[in-house]
Scaffold this motif. Structure first.
Motif, PDB file in Angstrom:
ATOM      1  N   VAL A 115       0.788  -1.148  -0.159  1.00 20.24           N
ATOM      2  CA  VAL A 115      -0.028   0.099  -0.001  1.00 20.24           C
ATOM      3  C   VAL A 115       0.990   1.224   0.096  1.00 20.24           C
ATOM      4  O   VAL A 115       1.756   1.279   0.819  1.00 20.24           O
ATOM      5  N   LYS A 116       0.679   1.936  -1.012  1.00 18.17           N
ATOM      6  CA  LYS A 116       1.653   3.361  -1.095  1.00 18.17           C
ATOM      7  C   LYS A 116       0.483   4.436  -1.014  1.00 18.17           C
ATOM      8  O   LYS A 116      -0.271   4.566  -2.025  1.00 18.17           O
ATOM      9  N   LEU A 117       1.070   5.673  -0.325  1.00 15.41           N
ATOM     10  CA  LEU A 117       0.314   6.914  -0.665  1.00 15.41           C
ATOM     11  C   LEU A 117       0.821   7.602  -1.771  1.00 15.41           C
ATOM     12  O   LEU A 117       2.219   8.178  -1.535  1.00 15.41           O
ATOM     13  N   SER A 118       0.311   7.862  -2.979  1.00 21.19           N
ATOM     14  CA  SER A 118       0.847   8.734  -4.075  1.00 21.19           C
ATOM     15  C   SER A 118       0.853  10.067  -3.716  1.00 21.19           C
ATOM     16  O   SER A 118       0.176  10.621  -2.774  1.00 21.19           O
ATOM     17  N   SER A 119       1.786  10.720  -4.315  1.00 21.88           N
ATOM     18  CA  SER A 119       1.700  12.245  -4.347  1.00 21.88           C
ATOM     19  C   SER A 119       0.545  12.780  -4.756  1.00 21.88           C
ATOM     20  O   SER A 119       0.461  14.152  -4.595  1.00 21.88           O
ATOM     21  N   ALA A 120      -0.140  11.914  -5.738  1.00 23.62           N
ATOM     22  CA  ALA A 120      -1.523  12.570  -6.166  1.00 23.62           C
ATOM     23  C   ALA A 120      -2.581  12.389  -5.253  1.00 23.62           C
ATOM     24  O   ALA A 120      -3.742  12.670  -5.380  1.00 23.62           O
ATOM     25  N   ASN A 121      -2.391  11.924  -4.123  1.00 23.41           N
ATOM     26  CA  ASN A 121      -3.335  12.052  -2.955  1.00 23.41           C
ATOM     27  C   ASN A 121      -4.230  10.634  -3.081  1.00 23.41           C
ATOM     28  O   ASN A 121      -5.255  11.011  -2.782  1.00 23.41           O
ATOM     29  N   TYR A 122      -3.956   9.653  -3.810  1.00 24.82           N
ATOM     30  CA  TYR A 122      -4.461   8.506  -3.590  1.00 24.82           C
ATOM     31  C   TYR A 122      -3.735   7.305  -3.166  1.00 24.82           C
ATOM     32  O   TYR A 122      -2.401   7.375  -3.424  1.00 24.82           O
ATOM     33  N   LEU A 123      -4.483   6.335  -2.671  1.00 24.85           N
ATOM     34  CA  LEU A 123      -3.565   4.910  -2.148  1.00 24.85           C
ATOM     35  C   LEU A 123      -3.466   4.070  -3.325  1.00 24.85           C
ATOM     36  O   LEU A 123      -4.323   3.696  -4.014  1.00 24.85           O
ATOM     37  N   ILE A 124      -2.295   3.621  -3.502  1.00 28.79           N
ATOM     38  CA  ILE A 124      -2.037   2.441  -4.722  1.00 28.79           C
ATOM     39  C   ILE A 124      -1.972   1.104  -3.802  1.00 28.79           C
ATOM     40  O   ILE A 124      -1.104   0.917  -3.020  1.00 28.79           O
ATOM     41  N   PHE A 125      -2.725   0.263  -4.326  1.00 27.81           N
ATOM     42  CA  PHE A 125      -2.612  -1.200  -3.887  1.00 27.81           C
ATOM     43  C   PHE A 125      -2.018  -2.120  -4.740  1.00 27.81           C
ATOM     44  O   PHE A 125      -2.686  -2.428  -5.982  1.00 27.81           O
ATOM     45  N   SER A 126      -0.747  -2.395  -4.617  1.00 23.58           N
ATOM     46  CA  SER A 126       0.025  -3.146  -5.376  1.00 23.58           C
ATOM     47  C   SER A 126       0.045  -4.724  -4.852  1.00 23.58           C
ATOM     48  O   SER A 126      -0.176  -5.089  -3.750  1.00 23.58           O
ATOM     49  N   SER A 127       0.141  -5.630  -5.850  1.00 21.33           N
ATOM     50  CA  SER A 127       0.158  -7.081  -5.322  1.00 21.33           C
ATOM     51  C   SER A 127       1.176  -7.840  -6.221  1.00 21.33           C
ATOM     52  O   SER A 127       1.316  -7.707  -7.499  1.00 21.33           O
ATOM     53  N   LYS A 128       1.607  -8.927  -5.392  1.00 19.54           N
ATOM     54  CA  LYS A 128       2.521  -9.884  -6.530  1.00 19.54           C
ATOM     55  C   LYS A 128       2.167 -11.472  -6.058  1.00 19.54           C
ATOM     56  O   LYS A 128       2.283 -11.727  -4.803  1.00 19.54           O
ATOM     57  N   ILE A 129       1.797 -12.151  -6.818  1.00 15.15           N
ATOM     58  CA  ILE A 129       1.745 -13.682  -6.452  1.00 15.15           C
ATOM     59  C   ILE A 129       2.847 -14.606  -7.197  1.00 15.15           C
ATOM     60  O   ILE A 129       3.156 -14.254  -8.288  1.00 15.15           O
ATOM     61  N   THR A 130       3.237 -15.299  -6.221  1.00 14.67           N
ATOM     62  CA  THR A 130       4.614 -16.341  -6.889  1.00 14.67           C
ATOM     63  C   THR A 130       3.809 -17.716  -6.663  1.00 14.67           C
ATOM     64  O   THR A 130       3.696 -18.409  -5.396  1.00 14.67           O
ATOM     65  N   ASN A 131       3.564 -18.391  -7.633  1.00 14.60           N
ATOM     66  CA  ASN A 131       3.034 -19.785  -7.640  1.00 14.60           C
ATOM     67  C   ASN A 131       4.002 -20.905  -7.649  1.00 14.60           C
ATOM     68  O   ASN A 131       4.400 -21.243  -8.705  1.00 14.60           O
ATOM     69  N   ASN A 132       4.439 -21.470  -6.569  1.00 12.09           N
ATOM     70  CA  ASN A 132       5.373 -22.424  -6.582  1.00 12.09           C
ATOM     71  C   ASN A 132       4.811 -23.859  -6.476  1.00 12.09           C
ATOM     72  O   ASN A 132       5.316 -24.990  -6.026  1.00 12.09           O
ATOM     73  N   GLU A 133       3.471 -24.016  -6.561  1.00 10.63           N
ATOM     74  CA  GLU A 133       2.671 -25.174  -6.531  1.00 10.63           C
ATOM     75  C   GLU A 133       2.716 -25.721  -7.782  1.00 10.63           C
ATOM     76  O   GLU A 133       2.591 -25.213  -8.884  1.00 10.63           O
ATOM     77  N   ASP A 134       2.960 -27.133  -8.096  1.00 14.66           N
ATOM     78  CA  ASP A 134       2.900 -27.969  -9.272  1.00 14.66           C
ATOM     79  C   ASP A 134       1.458 -28.071  -9.862  1.00 14.66           C
ATOM     80  O   ASP A 134       1.110 -28.231 -10.912  1.00 14.66           O
ATOM     81  N   ASN A 135       0.377 -27.963  -9.073  1.00 14.49           N
ATOM     82  CA  ASN A 135      -0.844 -28.495  -9.410  1.00 14.49           C
ATOM     83  C   ASN A 135      -1.980 -27.477  -9.123  1.00 14.49           C
ATOM     84  O   ASN A 135      -3.041 -27.983  -8.893  1.00 14.49           O
TER      85      ASN A 135
END
Length: 708
Positions: A115-135
């Motif tokens: 979660v980042k508060l941008s200089s344009a005065n809104y909240l940016i919600f970033s995400s990252k998924i790493t899938n290490n499952e085979d199935n």
């Protein structure tokens, strides 16, 4: 661009990041406009509009995740079952899970949420998924979520469905949606109620707003890939408590396969002060980073609307001949000030038949006579908009039978062709009930189909039409599935694909003749940027419609009204169109007749189009500016402004009372010049203060000019 003062409310802020006194228990982002606090469980404790003093959060989790595992689908991972590691830096909060727990299992799927508060005065919600499952494949991430949302009682829900919809009670709207056929029957409505909304399969832009008169809460996905996005409207609880806990959010569909990583930095939330327009400004400010709209040809800008006719219908009936174009159709259009016609079914097989085999009718003289009649209609400045369908392929067509149709068609998650069926009714019931046409849907990415689209454009040019119109090319389609992977995955950017196809066609037409216009059906931002005009999908004067949102946010788009198909409620609906700057789609009795068979409509539209002619520099060529540049003291009366150069027009009307008055105060640098009216209207005053008295459905155009 909106006035500078509208942008300042988002850009100017005192920026600071603060960690709570007990950093191990809470983490916060804060400035003079917004405050966000999460606890050490990753739950949203505070989402506060500092200016309004409203805390929308209730201490609930901010994410939810779903994965497929073979035949078992929609496995729901709950945030409450997982313990994150949370850290904070100067400008963001990081919530990290190296693995996630599902029921009693620990799964090798990593999840990082920022979660980042941008200089344009809104909240940016970033995400990252790493899938290490085979199935397993991760299908869906719902993030951010504002669960058990505390909304002030006066907040409306404003969606961008078909350009804008407005609902005064968000919870009740969700309940109503679940009473519809197919609502609770198909969904787990014992757990939650949901109003489904997926950009770009309804919403014209990738955002929605909860708006009061002086503050609001904005959700958006500022995603330049235009991937499918769910707009989350859910009610949790139970039947006993009436499902009363509102959850709002953004849903993304990673389809993250084994061994893959997926990232998203597009989702935002803003708390703001002011009207809903401040949220619209936020979306437009982002859209300016990719918006590529060209100024349409001047004749399109001056176009007041069109007659829409079906020349030959699907079931074989000829409603209008080629000779009718340059004679009766032309004459009736001129009776109401319209010199444009959108022609469906001009080909020998009739409307919604045999696409894409567009062959003129040899019994009516073929291409030679059609070209002649188009020229006759267009004499003295008229325009024929020649219809094609931009996505459908009839399974009985020569194109399909050749094998090309199957090659370019969209496939579902089993590899089967996606089909659509269209069936129009004649006087009987058999044809419309049983005898439908079946189409497959073309994938706009396919070079073979793109070549077909260009072929349609070239045919229209050869026939002399001033515009080529592609039905349904402005809309997103169902996904084309790739079955070559371990898990089938769908394409998620069909609206972007359609946009690129329209861009290609526009560039092709520009090389031939930049005065030839390109039009399409359906309103979506990603495709609207590449066309000269848009045929709307639904009537803009219907209940809950709030086309104001799209007209304010993207005022350069030339958009029609729709669904005035008979001779009732004419004054209110026609007035609404001129008020909002919409072109008239005249489709009498579902495009089977002309407006002379609807005498009330004919008479009234003729009067309104005289107003458009008189003030065309403002109402047609000018910029729609909503309620900028003036103030008005009566909410029953509706008014909108249009500006070009040093002149401004204000359209004023009302349809609720037998008589209503309003005092209009324009910016000090303007002075009143003249007016034109239809119906019961009285005008008084001078300078920059005008008083208007309107009978029911009275309408006036007030013209002002900047003082010299």
């Amino acid at each position: 661009m909106k006035p500078a003062i509208a942008v300042v409310s988002f850009v100017v802020c005192t920026f600071m990041i603060s960690l709570g006194l007990k950093a191990q228990h809470s983490f916060s982002l804060k400035n003079d406009q917004v405050e966000l606090v999460v606890n050490n469980k990753g739950e949203l404790i505070t989402l506060r509009n500092a200016g309004a003093g409203t805390n929308y959060a209730s201490g609930k989790p901010i994410w939810r995740l779903y994965f497929d595992e073979g035949e078992i689908k929609d496995n729901e991972v709950w945030a409450k079952d997982n313990a994150p590691v949370i850290t904070a830096t100067d400008d963001q909060i990081l919530i990290k899970y190296d693995k996630i727990r599902y029921k009693n299992r620990l799964i090798a799927i990593g999840l990082e949420l920022k979660v980042k508060l941008s200089s344009a005065n809104y909240l940016i919600f970033s995400s990252k998924i790493t899938n290490n499952e085979d199935n397993m494949v991760v299908r869906e991430l719902q993030y951010p979520l504002v669960a058990d949302c505390n909304l002030p009682a006066d907040y409306d829900l404003i969606t961008t469905e078909i350009g804008g919809q407005k609902y005064s009670d968000p919870k009740e709207r969700i309940r109503i949606a679940n009473k519809a056929i197919g609502g609770p029957y198909m969904a787990p409505s014992n757990i939650f109620l949901q109003m489904e909304s997926f950009y770009p399969h309804g919403p014209a832009a990738n955002c929605f707003t909860l708006a009061g008169e002086k503050s609001g809460l904005y959700f958006g996905s500022h995603d330049p890939s235009f991937e499918d996005t769910g707009h989350g409207y859910r009610l949790y609880g139970s039947i006993k408590d009436g499902f009363n806990k509102l959850e709002l959010g953004i849903y993304k569909y990673p389809n993250c396969l084994p061994g893959a990583t997926w990232e998203n930095n597009a989702n935002v939330i803003a708390v703001y002060q002011g009207s809903w327009r401040r949220a619209a400004d936020l979306y437009r400010n982002w859209a300016n980073s990719w918006w590529k709209h060209q100024t349409p040809p001047l004749w399109v800008q001056k176009m007041k609307g069109w007659q829409r006719i079906i020349m030959r219908h699907q079931y074989g009936e000829t409603l209008f001949t080629y000779e009718d174009l340059g004679t009766r159709v032309k004459k009736v259009g001129e009776s109401v000030g319209l010199n444009t016609v959108l022609t469906h079914g001009w080909f020998n097989t009739g409307h919604d038949n045999m696409y894409p085999d567009y062959v003129s009718d040899p019994k009516q003289g073929g291409d030679k006579n059609l070209k002649k009649q188009i020229a006759a209609f267009q004499k003295d400045g008229g325009a024929v908009l020649l219809y094609y369908n931009g996505k459908l392929i009839d399974k009985a067509s020569e194109f399909y039978k050749s094998g090309l149709g199957k090659e370019v068609s969209i496939k579902d998650n089993t590899g089967s062709e996606v089909t659509e069926a269209y069936k129009f009714r004649g006087p009987g019931t058999f044809t419309g009930t049983y005898n439908s046409r079946t189409f497959v849907v073309a994938d706009a990415r396919q070079p073979i189909w793109q070549k077909e689209l260009i072929k349609m454009a070239d045919q229209a040019v050869e026939l002399g039409a001033k515009s080529v119109f592609y039905d349904q090319l402005g809309m997103a389609d169902k996904s084309n599935w790739d079955l070559s992977k371990k898990f089938p995955v769908p394409s998620m950017s069909t609206i972007a694909d359609k946009g690129l196809a329209l861009k290609m066609i526009h560039e092709h037409l520009d090389k031939k003749n930049p005065d030839i216009a390109l039009g399409t059906e359906h309103l979506y931002d990603a495709t609207a940027q590449y066309v000269d005009y848009i045929h709307s999908l639904y009537g803009a004067a219907n209940p809950n419609n709030f086309i104001d949102w799209f007209r304010y946010t993207f005022p350069e788009i030339i958009l029609s009204d729709r669904e005035i198909r008979d001779d009732t409620d004419i004054e209110r609906r026609v007035n609404h169109a001129i008020l909002k700057g919409l072109r008239n789609d005249v489709e009498i009795y579902r495009a089977r007749a002309l407006i002379d068979e609807a005498p009330n409509y004919q008479q009234y539209l003729g009067k309104i189009n005289q107003l458009k002619n008189r003030f065309e520099d403002l109402l047609l060529i000018g910029k729609y500016t909503d309620q900028e540049h003036f103030e008005m003291n009566n909410p029953v009366v509706q008014a909108r402004s249009f500006v070009r150069g040093d002149k401004m027009a204000i359209v004023v009307t009302q349809s609720e009372l037998e008589s209503a008055s309003a005092a209009i105060h324009v910016a000090d640098n303007y002075r009143y010049m003249e007016n034109g009216s239809v119906g019961d209207v009285k005008i008084s005053g001078s300078g920059n203060r005008i008083n208007v008295v309107l009978g029911k459905n009275g309408i006036t155009v007030l013209m002002f000019q900047v003082k010299k």
